[in-house]
Design an enzyme around this catalytic site. Structure first.
Site, PDB file in Angstrom:
ATOM      1  N   GLU A 156       0.609  -1.600   0.244  1.00  0.00           N
ATOM      2  CA  GLU A 156      -0.292  -0.320  -0.531  1.00  0.00           C
ATOM      3  C   GLU A 156       1.046   1.397   0.086  1.00  0.00           C
ATOM      4  O   GLU A 156       0.559   2.357   0.808  1.00  0.00           O
ATOM      5  CB  GLU A 156      -0.458   0.331   1.653  1.00  0.00           C
ATOM      6  CG  GLU A 156      -1.715  -1.485   1.033  1.00  0.00           C
ATOM      7  CD  GLU A 156      -2.839  -0.813   2.313  1.00  0.00           C
ATOM      8  OE1 GLU A 156      -2.386  -0.365   3.519  1.00  0.00           O
ATOM      9  OE2 GLU A 156      -4.192  -1.593   2.004  1.00  0.00           O
ATOM     10  N   GLU A 211      -6.081  -8.656   1.402  1.00  0.00           N
ATOM     11  CA  GLU A 211      -6.802  -8.225   2.469  1.00  0.00           C
ATOM     12  C   GLU A 211      -7.474  -7.803   2.275  1.00  0.00           C
ATOM     13  O   GLU A 211      -7.987  -7.138   1.313  1.00  0.00           O
ATOM     14  CB  GLU A 211      -6.168  -6.612   3.172  1.00  0.00           C
ATOM     15  CG  GLU A 211      -4.543  -6.913   3.391  1.00  0.00           C
ATOM     16  CD  GLU A 211      -3.592  -6.012   4.024  1.00  0.00           C
ATOM     17  OE1 GLU A 211      -4.359  -5.041   4.648  1.00  0.00           O
ATOM     18  OE2 GLU A 211      -2.971  -5.299   4.226  1.00  0.00           O
TER      19      GLU A 211
HETATM   20  C1  BG6 Z   1      -4.117  -1.975   5.559  1.00  0.00           C
HETATM   21  C2  BG6 Z   1      -2.998  -2.277   5.953  1.00  0.00           C
HETATM   22  O1  BG6 Z   1      -4.249  -0.556   5.129  1.00  0.00           O
HETATM   23  O2  BG6 Z   1      -5.552  -2.226   6.412  1.00  0.00           O
HETATM   24  C3  BG6 Z   1      -2.622  -3.327   7.115  1.00  0.00           C
HETATM   25  O3  BG6 Z   1      -2.338  -2.900   4.525  1.00  0.00           O
HETATM   26  C4  BG6 Z   1      -4.065  -2.958   8.138  1.00  0.00           C
HETATM   27  O4  BG6 Z   1      -1.227  -3.106   7.794  1.00  0.00           O
HETATM   28  C5  BG6 Z   1      -5.487  -3.301   7.440  1.00  0.00           C
HETATM   29  O5  BG6 Z   1      -3.741  -2.937   9.720  1.00  0.00           O
HETATM   30  C6  BG6 Z   1      -6.054  -2.927   8.549  1.00  0.00           C
HETATM   31  O6  BG6 Z   1      -5.851  -0.989   8.970  1.00  0.00           O
HETATM   32  P1  BG6 Z   1      -6.465  -0.776  10.518  1.00  0.00           P
HETATM   33  O7  BG6 Z   1      -6.198   0.772  11.215  1.00  0.00           O
HETATM   34  O8  BG6 Z   1      -7.496  -1.120  11.338  1.00  0.00           O
HETATM   35  O9  BG6 Z   1      -5.136  -2.020  11.183  1.00  0.00           O
END
Ligand code: BG6
Length: 466
Positions: A162, A363
């Site tokens: 990202e 993700e």
């Molecule tokens: C993504 C990242 O932006 O979102 C992760 O690659 C991150 O590292 C995930 O954990 C969820 O975001 P957050 O802020 O809820 O941890």
């Protein structure tokens, strides 16, 4: 009726190094920008211990194997391999990941390695970080080291997690603001670094496959007003397509170029960059998806701070270009992120139509406050519901012709959120600690663990009556 998915579609699960490993100074590891990051809230867990995955990786991998996963996405901490970012290799760091890879293979799990996930070595940051060309060179050497060390066992690689979100949400992810005058020079360097990784992977790793891994969320216009549509066009470009157009086509797209021009920004190119940009290309696109974004044309200055408050919240604004808008058609999770499963299908279709490369979701998941019951259970029906809805839209996208080849949700085990501590959990496996107390980080299977296990086994979403 059960729906069927392509063979091998399921079975992924993802984590990153700094959010799970802890052991932030163990076995010769150098500091990263995540270890030194200034924090506005000291009450939430930091990454020094995290969920102790560095020490407990064997137990974690055994649990993930029990859940049935086939692919494990994890990142390597650059500062474990090169504590100073470059130069002398820290053999203990290199050996650690070699052991992790062997452990995965022992359980029949394919390692899927991210080269870097938000944790630049602090030593490189001290020299100017991604603003400096020398960081690109250090990254290229680091990537080659990993391909050489692990390329006999790891075929699938991801570059830099990202970069779009890291630059846009700098305050929350890095704990500091990157001046606009440097931000897009950093963009260029991150993108060029990725190109070196594409090439080195193809040269060094037998049958190596590599792709970029941005966070892609389609941007909607708040209304049918032409001005709002312009706002969506610019934010789609600055947030999404600028990164993938560079990775997949080797070019700055014209909307993004206009955005740079309007901001008076010029980018320094290295002598070989033009050629390299076009020559080095990915094998697939990996994307992280949580929700979509809705924007309008900002009309009045001053009613919202310039900037972006969070990766996915609507509190975003850049004067002259776009301003976040509450999409009343969407529900929100407990952390103010909207939920838009159909938006995933639309995002996949738009992305595939643009690049015609296979897509892997690396993700997707729901951050929530889970609770360990007295009987040792963790009931997370809201997560099962979120994942089911998104997986259904994956199937709809596949049926609509999208070459979507894999799904690796966030996250395999509970981890420390980017900026909201461990109160916000994502895992299939609960880790018994909280923001105030580290405890022993005991692992507990959540309801979603058993659900995902069944889903992988059957290749279809388990029906609710079962
Ligand atoms: C993504 C990242 O932006 O979102 C992760 O690659 C991150 O590292 C995930 O954990 C969820 O975001 P957050 O802020 O809820 O941890």
């Amino acid at each position: 009726m059960k729906q069927t998915f392509p063979t091998d579609f399921f079975g992924g699960a993802s984590i990153s190094a700094h959010q799970t490993e802890g052991a932030y100074q163990t076995d010769g590891k150098g500091l990263s920008v995540q270890d030194t990051r200034p924090r506005d809230n000291h009450k939430i867990a930091d990454f020094t211990v995290a969920v102790d995955h560095y020490h407990q990786y064997k137990e974690d991998i055994a649990l993930l194997a029990e859940m049935g996963i086939k692919i494990f996405r994890f990142s390597i901490a650059w500062s474990r391999i090169f504590p100073e970012g470059r130069g002398t290799i820290n053999q203990k760091g290199l050996d650690h990941y070699s052991d992790v890879i062997d452990e995965l293979l022992k359980h029949g799990i394919q390692p899927f390695v991210t080269l870097n996930h938000f944790d630049l070595p602090q030593a490189l940051e001290d020299e100017g970080g991604w603003t400096k060309r020398s960081t690109v060179e250090a990254f290229a050497a680091y990537a080659k080291t990993l391909f050489t060390a692990y390329g006999d066992r790891v075929t699938h690689w991801l570059t830099i997690n990202e970069p779009n979100i890291m630059l846009l949400v700098d305050q929350k992810i890095l704990g500091k603001k990157i001046p606009l005058s440097e931000k897009y020079q950093q963009f260029h360097h991150l993108m060029i670094a990725e190109k070196y990784a594409f090439e080195a992977c193809h040269e060094i790793v037998p049958n190596g496959k590599i792709g970029p891994v941005p966070n892609i969320s389609l941007v909607y216009a708040a209304t049918s007003r032409p001005e709002d549509n312009q706002a969506a066009l610019y934010f789609n470009s600055v947030r999404n397509w600028a990164y993938l157009d560079f990775a997949c086509f080797g070019r700055y797209n014209t909307v993004f170029q206009d955005y740079l021009n309007q901001n008076g920004l010029t980018i320094d190119f290295g002598p070989e960059d033009e050629v390299l940009m076009k020559r080095a290309l990915p094998d697939f696109v990996a994307m992280n998806f949580y929700t979509t974004v809705t924007v309008e044309q900002p009309t009045e200055a001053g009613d919202m701070k310039n900037g972006i408050s969070d990766q996915q919240s609507e509190d975003i604004m850049e004067r002259g270009f776009y301003k976040g808008f509450t999409n009343t058609f969407l529900k929100k999770n407990a952390f103010n992120w909207t939920i838009d499963p159909l938006g995933l299908k639309t995002t996949l279709q738009t992305l595939y139509d643009r690049y015609h490369l296979p897509i892997i979701i690396t993700e997707n998941g729901l951050g929530a406050e889970d609770h360990l019951e007295a009987d040792g259970a963790v009931h997370d029906p809201y997560r099962i519901d979120y994942l089911s809805q998104h997986i259904n839209q994956c199937l709809a996208a596949i049926n609509a012709g999208v070459d979507l080849i894999g799904y690796s949700p966030w996250s395999a085990i509970d981890l420390i959120s980017v900026h909201e501590g461990i109160r916000k959990r994502y895992g299939f496996i609960y880790v018994d600690r909280n923001d105030a107390e580290e405890k022993e980080q005991k692992r507990v299977r959540k309801d979603s663990f058993y659900w995902y296990q069944k889903l992988i086994e059957e290749g279809a979403i388990p029906s609710l009556e079962e």
